[in-house]
Design a protein around this motif. Structure first.
Motif, PDB file in Angstrom:
ATOM      1  N   HIS A   1      61.692  46.243  54.967  1.00 13.93           N
ATOM      2  CA  HIS A   1      62.162  46.525  53.616  1.00 13.93           C
ATOM      3  C   HIS A   1      61.490  47.769  53.054  1.00 13.93           C
ATOM      4  CE1 HIS A   1      63.965  42.548  53.665  1.00 13.93           C
ATOM      5  NE2 HIS A   1      64.493  42.783  52.481  1.00 13.93           N
ATOM      6  N   ASP A   2      60.239  47.978  53.401  1.00 14.51           N
ATOM      7  CA  ASP A   2      59.489  49.119  52.876  1.00 14.51           C
ATOM      8  C   ASP A   2      58.529  49.635  53.943  1.00 14.51           C
ATOM      9  OD1 ASP A   2      58.179  51.034  51.430  1.00 14.51           O
ATOM     10  OD2 ASP A   2      57.066  49.631  50.158  1.00 14.51           O
ATOM     11  N   PRO A   3      58.987  50.554  54.803  1.00 10.24           N
ATOM     12  CA  PRO A   3      58.121  51.059  55.871  1.00 10.24           C
ATOM     13  C   PRO A   3      56.847  51.727  55.366  1.00 10.24           C
ATOM     14  CG  PRO A   3      60.412  51.639  56.278  1.00 10.24           C
ATOM     15  CD  PRO A   3      60.349  51.099  54.888  1.00 10.24           C
ATOM     16  N   ALA A   4      56.846  52.173  54.114  1.00  9.27           N
ATOM     17  CA  ALA A   4      55.679  52.858  53.570  1.00  9.27           C
ATOM     18  C   ALA A   4      54.617  51.901  53.035  1.00  9.27           C
ATOM     19  CB  ALA A   4      56.103  53.809  52.448  1.00  9.27           C
ATOM     20  N   ASP A   5      54.872  50.618  53.089  1.00 11.67           N
ATOM     21  CA  ASP A   5      53.913  49.634  52.579  1.00 11.67           C
ATOM     22  C   ASP A   5      52.537  49.880  53.199  1.00 11.67           C
ATOM     23  OD1 ASP A   5      52.370  47.308  52.072  1.00 11.67           O
ATOM     24  OD2 ASP A   5      54.187  46.127  51.825  1.00 11.67           O
TER      25      ASP A   5
ATOM     26  N   LEU B   1      66.980  63.789  54.019  1.00 11.72           N
ATOM     27  CA  LEU B   1      65.780  64.224  53.312  1.00 11.72           C
ATOM     28  C   LEU B   1      65.050  65.319  54.085  1.00 11.72           C
ATOM     29  CD1 LEU B   1      64.375  60.690  52.376  1.00 11.72           C
ATOM     30  CD2 LEU B   1      65.857  62.156  50.980  1.00 11.72           C
ATOM     31  N   SER B   2      64.235  66.063  53.379  1.00 11.16           N
ATOM     32  CA  SER B   2      63.393  67.064  54.020  1.00 11.16           C
ATOM     33  C   SER B   2      62.302  66.372  54.830  1.00 11.16           C
ATOM     34  CB  SER B   2      62.749  67.959  52.966  1.00 11.16           C
ATOM     35  OG  SER B   2      61.801  67.217  52.215  1.00 11.16           O
ATOM     36  N   VAL B   3      61.653  67.135  55.700  1.00  8.60           N
ATOM     37  CA  VAL B   3      60.569  66.576  56.501  1.00  8.60           C
ATOM     38  C   VAL B   3      59.453  66.061  55.599  1.00  8.60           C
ATOM     39  CG1 VAL B   3      58.767  67.112  58.185  1.00  8.60           C
ATOM     40  CG2 VAL B   3      61.088  68.015  58.512  1.00  8.60           C
ATOM     41  N   THR B   4      59.113  66.828  54.573  1.00  8.45           N
ATOM     42  CA  THR B   4      58.029  66.418  53.670  1.00  8.45           C
ATOM     43  C   THR B   4      58.369  65.132  52.941  1.00  8.45           C
ATOM     44  OG1 THR B   4      57.317  68.707  53.337  1.00  8.45           O
ATOM     45  CG2 THR B   4      56.658  67.100  51.668  1.00  8.45           C
ATOM     46  N   GLU B   5      59.580  65.052  52.387  1.00  9.20           N
ATOM     47  CA  GLU B   5      59.961  63.844  51.648  1.00  9.20           C
ATOM     48  C   GLU B   5      60.065  62.649  52.580  1.00  9.20           C
ATOM     49  OE1 GLU B   5      63.266  62.275  48.391  1.00  9.20           O
ATOM     50  OE2 GLU B   5      63.384  64.319  49.191  1.00  9.20           O
ATOM     51  N   THR B   6      60.583  62.881  53.778  1.00 11.76           N
ATOM     52  CA  THR B   6      60.678  61.790  54.743  1.00 11.76           C
ATOM     53  C   THR B   6      59.297  61.258  55.086  1.00 11.76           C
ATOM     54  OG1 THR B   6      62.715  62.659  55.712  1.00 11.76           O
ATOM     55  CG2 THR B   6      61.411  61.171  57.071  1.00 11.76           C
TER      56      THR B   6
ATOM     57  N   ARG C   1      58.126  59.133  52.325  1.00 11.94           N
ATOM     58  CA  ARG C   1      58.916  57.927  52.160  1.00 11.94           C
ATOM     59  C   ARG C   1      58.572  56.851  53.188  1.00 11.94           C
ATOM     60  NH1 ARG C   1      64.058  58.401  49.710  1.00 11.94           N
ATOM     61  NH2 ARG C   1      64.457  56.296  50.515  1.00 11.94           N
ATOM     62  N   VAL C   2      58.026  57.260  54.324  1.00 15.20           N
ATOM     63  CA  VAL C   2      57.669  56.261  55.337  1.00 15.20           C
ATOM     64  C   VAL C   2      56.166  56.025  55.411  1.00 15.20           C
ATOM     65  CG1 VAL C   2      59.755  56.670  56.709  1.00 15.20           C
ATOM     66  CG2 VAL C   2      57.647  57.940  57.236  1.00 15.20           C
ATOM     67  N   GLY C   3      55.423  56.546  54.439  1.00 12.29           N
ATOM     68  CA  GLY C   3      54.024  56.166  54.334  1.00 12.29           C
ATOM     69  C   GLY C   3      52.995  57.144  54.827  1.00 12.29           C
ATOM     70  N   TYR C   4      53.409  58.382  55.147  1.00 12.71           N
ATOM     71  CA  TYR C   4      52.438  59.382  55.588  1.00 12.71           C
ATOM     72  C   TYR C   4      52.060  60.278  54.414  1.00 12.71           C
ATOM     73  CZ  TYR C   4      53.135  58.293  60.542  1.00 12.71           C
ATOM     74  OH  TYR C   4      53.172  57.665  61.758  1.00 12.71           O
TER      75      TYR C   4
ATOM     76  N   THR D   1      55.781  52.546  64.823  1.00 14.09           N
ATOM     77  CA  THR D   1      57.115  52.665  65.412  1.00 14.09           C
ATOM     78  C   THR D   1      58.199  52.429  64.372  1.00 14.09           C
ATOM     79  OG1 THR D   1      56.305  51.965  67.581  1.00 14.09           O
ATOM     80  CG2 THR D   1      58.662  51.747  67.171  1.00 14.09           C
ATOM     81  N   THR D   2      57.998  51.428  63.519  1.00 13.20           N
ATOM     82  CA  THR D   2      58.978  51.123  62.468  1.00 13.20           C
ATOM     83  C   THR D   2      59.112  52.292  61.507  1.00 13.20           C
ATOM     84  OG1 THR D   2      58.540  48.749  62.613  1.00 13.20           O
ATOM     85  CG2 THR D   2      59.514  49.556  60.561  1.00 13.20           C
ATOM     86  N   ARG D   3      58.014  52.872  61.116  1.00 17.93           N
ATOM     87  CA  ARG D   3      58.051  54.016  60.206  1.00 17.93           C
ATOM     88  C   ARG D   3      58.788  55.202  60.830  1.00 17.93           C
ATOM     89  NH1 ARG D   3      51.885  54.075  57.625  1.00 17.93           N
ATOM     90  NH2 ARG D   3      52.307  52.498  56.001  1.00 17.93           N
ATOM     91  N   LEU D   4      58.525  55.456  62.093  1.00 14.45           N
ATOM     92  CA  LEU D   4      59.143  56.618  62.737  1.00 14.45           C
ATOM     93  C   LEU D   4      60.635  56.408  62.978  1.00 14.45           C
ATOM     94  CD1 LEU D   4      56.284  57.542  65.223  1.00 14.45           C
ATOM     95  CD2 LEU D   4      56.860  58.668  63.051  1.00 14.45           C
ATOM     96  N   ARG D   5      61.034  55.192  63.270  1.00 14.66           N
ATOM     97  CA  ARG D   5      62.468  54.921  63.427  1.00 14.66           C
ATOM     98  C   ARG D   5      63.195  55.055  62.090  1.00 14.66           C
ATOM     99  NH1 ARG D   5      62.141  49.700  67.551  1.00 14.66           N
ATOM    100  NH2 ARG D   5      61.634  50.916  69.437  1.00 14.66           N
TER     101      ARG D   5
END
Length: 271
Positions: free
Chosen positions: A184-188, A237-242, A245-248, A224-228
């Motif tokens: 639900h939220d890969p950035a958790d 989305l841009s690379v930065t926003e992506t 959005r996935v927690g980096y 792996t979940t974040r990268l998928r």
């Protein structure tokens, strides 16, 4: 996230599901050759489609401007706007959006044999198929035009190669609870220790469950979940926003991790 109940099979109306306004467009709903299109407009929260779904209709899910996360048993996948999800009637699959986005949910009673033979699968049709769906997900469309679009869309999907989403009963252990939250939220950012505390188990127990259920550690599974998810997001989305959005917090760390996973940089992957 808000929960959406069974899709109605009735006249075109505007309804509300929680705080989410759902637009409904129905064409030929009397006979089994009709189609109902539900359009969930961009919101701060996009809908969940719970597993207690109506088994009276086949369903197709698509987001033209965002990413859908699909979970079926032990199988999970993130879908970009170039992909659609087919779910046969009676089949359980959890679908939700990952952000502020439009979601279309198409319900039909009849479909070509190649689709009804598929329990649940990811399809990647030509862009024109999405265009046809958007044409009928709006007011003022004549019924005959809606039915013609239904025919065109289903015929196109029937000719697509499908990636089957198998089902392995994942149970309800602590690792699956954590995995579902991350889908639900890969950035958790919650750590293994904090998850263990929430679930009233030890760190070692939770880690052991991850290795047993998913064949890998918590950290590796989350990466792996974040990268998928990122691979699907890069279409919009841009690379930065992506990355964010996935927690980096570091774009360079995201780029390095993505390149290790996919063999190319996120910028090149996005084209």
């Amino acid at each position: 996230m808000s929960s959406i109940g069974h899709p109605p099979w009735g006249a075109p109306t505007a309804t509300a599901a929680g705080a989410i306004a759902v637009e409904e467009y129905g064409y030929g709903l009397g006979p089994p050759t009709g189609v109902l299109v539900l359009r969930y407009p961009p919101q701060a929260a996009v809908p969940d489609f719970p597993p207690d779904r109506d088994d009276f209709v086949h369903q197709l899910f698509w987001s033209p401007d965002g990413v859908l996360a699909v979970h079926r048993g032990d199988t999970s996948r993130f879908l970009s706007s170039a992909e659609m999800l087919w779910v046969r009637r009676g089949v359980v699959a959890e679908v939700h959006g990952l952000g502020r986005q439009t979601v279309l949910r198409v319900c039909v009673r009849q479909a070509p044999a190649s689709l009804t033979a598929l329990e649940a699968g990811v399809l990647a049709p030509e862009a024109e198929v999405g265009g046809r769906l958007l044409e009928i997900a709006r007011p003022g469309v004549e019924e005959q035009d809606g039915l013609r679009a239904r025919h065109d869309v289903l015929e196109a999907l029937a000719g697509c190669r499908a990636v089957h989403l198998g089902h392995v009963d994942g149970g309800a252990g602590p690792a699956h609870t954590v995995a579902q939250a991350l889908l639900h939220d890969p950035a958790d950012p919650t750590s293994l220790t904090d998850w263990a505390a929430r679930l009233h188990v030890s760190d070692k127990t939770l880690q052991r469950h991850f290795v047993r259920e998913f064949g890998t550690t918590f950290t590796a599974w989350r990466t792996t979940t974040r990268l998928r998810a990122a691979a699907a997001m890069l279409r919009h989305l841009s690379v930065t926003e992506t990355a964010h959005r996935v927690g980096y917090t570091s774009v360079s760390a995201f780029t390095a991790a993505f390149t290790r996973e996919f063999g190319t940089s996120p910028g090149r992957y996005a084209g």
